[in-house]
Motif scaffolding. Structure first.
Motif, mmCIF file in Angstrom:
data_model
loop_
_atom_site.group_PDB
_atom_site.id
_atom_site.type_symbol
_atom_site.label_atom_id
_atom_site.label_comp_id
_atom_site.label_asym_id
_atom_site.label_seq_id
_atom_site.Cartn_x
_atom_site.Cartn_y
_atom_site.Cartn_z
ATOM 1 N N UNK A 153 0.822 -1.198 0.000
ATOM 2 C CA UNK A 153 0.000 0.000 0.000
ATOM 3 C C UNK A 153 0.862 1.256 0.000
ATOM 4 N N UNK A 154 1.982 1.180 0.733
ATOM 5 C CA UNK A 154 2.945 2.286 0.800
ATOM 6 C C UNK A 154 3.413 2.664 -0.599
ATOM 7 N N UNK A 155 3.837 1.666 -1.376
ATOM 8 C CA UNK A 155 4.340 1.930 -2.723
ATOM 9 C C UNK A 155 3.223 2.419 -3.636
ATOM 10 N N UNK A 156 2.066 1.757 -3.560
ATOM 11 C CA UNK A 156 0.959 2.114 -4.446
ATOM 12 C C UNK A 156 0.497 3.547 -4.197
ATOM 13 N N UNK A 157 0.453 3.962 -2.903
ATOM 14 C CA UNK A 157 0.019 5.331 -2.589
ATOM 15 C C UNK A 157 0.927 6.358 -3.232
ATOM 16 N N UNK A 158 2.241 6.111 -3.123
ATOM 17 C CA UNK A 158 3.195 7.061 -3.691
ATOM 18 C C UNK A 158 3.014 7.207 -5.181
ATOM 19 N N UNK A 159 2.914 6.068 -5.881
ATOM 20 C CA UNK A 159 2.782 6.116 -7.336
ATOM 21 C C UNK A 159 1.490 6.817 -7.725
ATOM 22 N N UNK A 160 0.400 6.498 -7.006
ATOM 23 C CA UNK A 160 -0.887 7.120 -7.320
ATOM 24 C C UNK A 160 -0.830 8.624 -7.147
ATOM 25 N N UNK A 161 -0.225 9.071 -6.015
ATOM 26 C CA UNK A 161 -0.174 10.512 -5.761
ATOM 27 C C UNK A 161 0.631 11.217 -6.844
ATOM 28 N N UNK A 162 1.739 10.602 -7.281
ATOM 29 C CA UNK A 162 2.543 11.223 -8.338
ATOM 30 C C UNK A 162 1.755 11.326 -9.636
ATOM 31 N N UNK A 163 1.067 10.232 -10.008
ATOM 32 C CA UNK A 163 0.260 10.244 -11.231
ATOM 33 C C UNK A 163 -0.821 11.310 -11.139
ATOM 34 N N UNK A 164 -1.459 11.381 -9.947
ATOM 35 C CA UNK A 164 -2.568 12.321 -9.789
ATOM 36 C C UNK A 164 -2.074 13.760 -9.889
ATOM 37 N N UNK A 165 -0.857 14.009 -9.350
ATOM 38 C CA UNK A 165 -0.288 15.362 -9.444
ATOM 39 C C UNK A 165 -0.049 15.756 -10.883
ATOM 40 N N UNK A 166 0.506 14.826 -11.693
ATOM 41 C CA UNK A 166 0.764 15.211 -13.081
ATOM 42 C C UNK A 166 -0.552 15.281 -13.860
ATOM 43 N N UNK A 167 -1.559 14.520 -13.405
ATOM 44 C CA UNK A 167 -2.887 14.588 -14.025
ATOM 45 C C UNK A 167 -3.513 15.957 -13.812
ATOM 46 N N UNK A 183 -9.621 5.467 -10.735
ATOM 47 C CA UNK A 183 -9.253 4.318 -11.554
ATOM 48 C C UNK A 183 -7.788 3.945 -11.361
ATOM 49 N N UNK A 184 -6.894 4.966 -11.392
ATOM 50 C CA UNK A 184 -5.476 4.617 -11.241
ATOM 51 C C UNK A 184 -5.167 4.146 -9.820
ATOM 52 N N UNK A 185 -5.875 4.694 -8.812
ATOM 53 C CA UNK A 185 -5.665 4.213 -7.439
ATOM 54 C C UNK A 185 -5.974 2.721 -7.364
ATOM 55 N N UNK A 186 -7.126 2.351 -7.939
ATOM 56 C CA UNK A 186 -7.492 0.939 -7.944
ATOM 57 C C UNK A 186 -6.530 0.106 -8.763
ATOM 58 N N UNK A 187 -6.135 0.682 -9.910
ATOM 59 C CA UNK A 187 -5.259 -0.057 -10.823
ATOM 60 C C UNK A 187 -3.925 -0.383 -10.163
ATOM 61 N N UNK A 188 -3.299 0.640 -9.537
ATOM 62 C CA UNK A 188 -2.002 0.398 -8.905
ATOM 63 C C UNK A 188 -2.154 -0.547 -7.712
ATOM 64 N N UNK A 189 -3.209 -0.325 -6.917
ATOM 65 C CA UNK A 189 -3.433 -1.225 -5.796
ATOM 66 C C UNK A 189 -3.530 -2.665 -6.270
ATOM 67 N N UNK A 190 -4.359 -2.873 -7.290
ATOM 68 C CA UNK A 190 -4.600 -4.230 -7.783
ATOM 69 C C UNK A 190 -3.342 -4.834 -8.393
ATOM 70 N N UNK A 191 -2.634 -4.043 -9.250
ATOM 71 C CA UNK A 191 -1.493 -4.648 -9.937
ATOM 72 C C UNK A 191 -0.339 -4.893 -8.974
ATOM 73 N N UNK A 192 -0.203 -4.044 -7.937
ATOM 74 C CA UNK A 192 0.869 -4.285 -6.965
ATOM 75 C C UNK A 192 0.580 -5.546 -6.151
ATOM 76 N N UNK A 193 -0.716 -5.771 -5.837
ATOM 77 C CA UNK A 193 -1.068 -6.991 -5.120
ATOM 78 C C UNK A 193 -0.758 -8.211 -5.974
#
Lengths: 263, 146
Positions: A153-167, A183-193
């Motif tokens: 979750x730690x890694x997924x949160x970071x990636x999501x926040x970065x994507x959302x900032x550039x979005x 969508x990207x929050x779910x996507x990163x969460x799911x793919x990291x799992x």
């Protein structure tokens, strides 16, 4: 300290004071200050200059001021677009309004300070990434998650926040932005799992998705909205709650689309 | 032990979000401590079976009072401490489950979780408002004594 004599209304042009006051109010609202605080600060700034019959009305999308300066009736109105919470700016603006109303700053100095604030340093990319990681990741522990879920979750949160900032820089409307964000929050969460599953580590997807989602959920907006309503600022409170509700619906759409695809 | 772990989690949640909200650097530990103030009564009341609403209200009153305390000693507006402080209480979890159940066509449970999220948000706001009026009374009494 500047002596009071130099500070009476005659010294500055009428428009000058009014424009300073409304710019202050606008910046404060943009930094995420509460409605009542903006209205109070702006009226105090004007009051300290001997302005009479002051009425200030602030909502998240506009500020209105109506007052009487040196016998002249004046109105001013400014439209506000795009707020994002910035506590450092908020704190500095509050300080300026206090110092100006108590006479520590004169108008020129206060304006200089106001211009300086727009250029306050932000946290660099690494720190904001780490902040987002921690903010999202540690939620897992509050809901009885394990260490494995925390790391993912730690890694997924970071990636999501970065994507959302550039979005945010692409200029979508806030609803579409949050649909994509969810969508990207779910996507990163799911793919990291799934990635963790590939190397033989199992974790609960529902717990993991909470982290990245939490960095997007409008929890603060909805609470400040309700607080505004409790304080009596009904229009401002309603506007904030409405925005928060639509952000939540947007996120729900985004995550919902993803969950539909994977479950 | 579990409790201490969760309190630490509350600290880092609030501190992490305060970085996202561009908090002044030297005040970040204060933001973290208001996160702990939110988590402690919340968890204690939940564990002793006091119910969600009471737990959230107690947590947010604690956040509000801690924030007023920091605001007084650092000469800053109190809301820059409450904004990150309430983060551990924010109903992200029930919101997510509401979405999940909705997608699974489980409307009953979705409505239940959604209502839980709304009630939590209202409770947080109430708690903050209560702590603000406590502070206002306190200063009024103090000024009268002088």
């Amino acid at each position: 300290m500047i002596d009071r004599e130099n500070q009476n209304t005659g010294k500055y042009g009428n428009e000058e004071i009014l424009i300073f006051a409304i710019t202050l109010g606008k910046r404060m609202l943009q930094a995420g200050a509460e409605t009542y605080r903006v209205e109070d600060s702006v009226s105090r700034v004007l009051e300290s200059q001997g302005v009479r019959h002051i009425d200030v009305f602030a909502i998240p999308t506009a500020v209105f001021i109506s007052c009487e300066i040196n016998g002249e009736k004046m109105n001013i109105f400014e439209r506000i677009k795009g707020t994002n919470i910035d506590l450092e700016r908020f704190q500095a603006l509050n300080q300026i309004s206090r110092d100006f109303s108590s006479g520590v700053y004169d108008l020129k100095k206060a304006k200089e300070e106001l211009d300086k604030i727009s250029a306050t340093p932000k946290f660099n990319l690494f720190w904001s990434w780490l902040g987002a990681c921690a903010g999202g990741g540690f939620f897992v522990f509050l809901f009885d998650g394990g260490v494995m879920e925390f790391i993912v979750s730690f890694l997924a949160s970071g990636v999501t926040a970065l994507c959302f900032n550039s979005l945010s820089k692409l200029g979508f409307s806030f609803f579409i932005k949050n649909v994509i964000g969810g969508f990207i929050a779910g996507l990163f969460g799911f793919s990291f799992v799934k990635l963790a599953g590939l190397i033989g580590l199992n974790c609960d997807i529902n717990l993991v998705i909470i982290g990245p989602l939490m960095t997007l959920v409008p929890g603060v907006a909805i609470t400040t909205g309700i607080r505004d309503v409790i304080a009596g600022d009904l229009v401002a409170g309603n506007a904030k709650i409405m925005e928060a509700v639509f952000i939540a619906i947007g996120l729900a759409f985004g995550v919902g689309i993803l969950l539909r695809m994977v479950f | 032990m579990d409790m201490i772990f969760k309190l630490l989690a509350g600290f880092f949640c609030a501190a992490g979000f305060s970085v996202m909200f561009n908090m002044p650097k030297r005040l970040i530990p204060c933001a973290g401590i208001s996160g702990v103030a939110a988590t402690l009564p919340y968890l204690l009341i939940l564990q002793s079976g006091g119910g969600l609403i009471l737990a959230v209200i107690a947590g947010s009153i604690a956040v509000g009072l801690t924030a007023e305390f920091f605001a007084y000693y650092t000469r800053n507006p109190s809301s820059i401490f409450t904004i990150p402080g309430i983060i551990p209480l924010v109903p992200g979890y029930s919101l997510y489950y509401a979405m999940l159940y909705l997608v699974q066509n489980n409307v009953d449970q979705a409505a239940q979780k959604g209502a839980e999220a709304v009630i939590t948000a209202i409770s947080i706001a109430c708690g903050i408002a209560i702590s603000m009026s406590i502070k206002r009374e306190f200063t009024a009494i103090k000024n009268r004594r002088k």
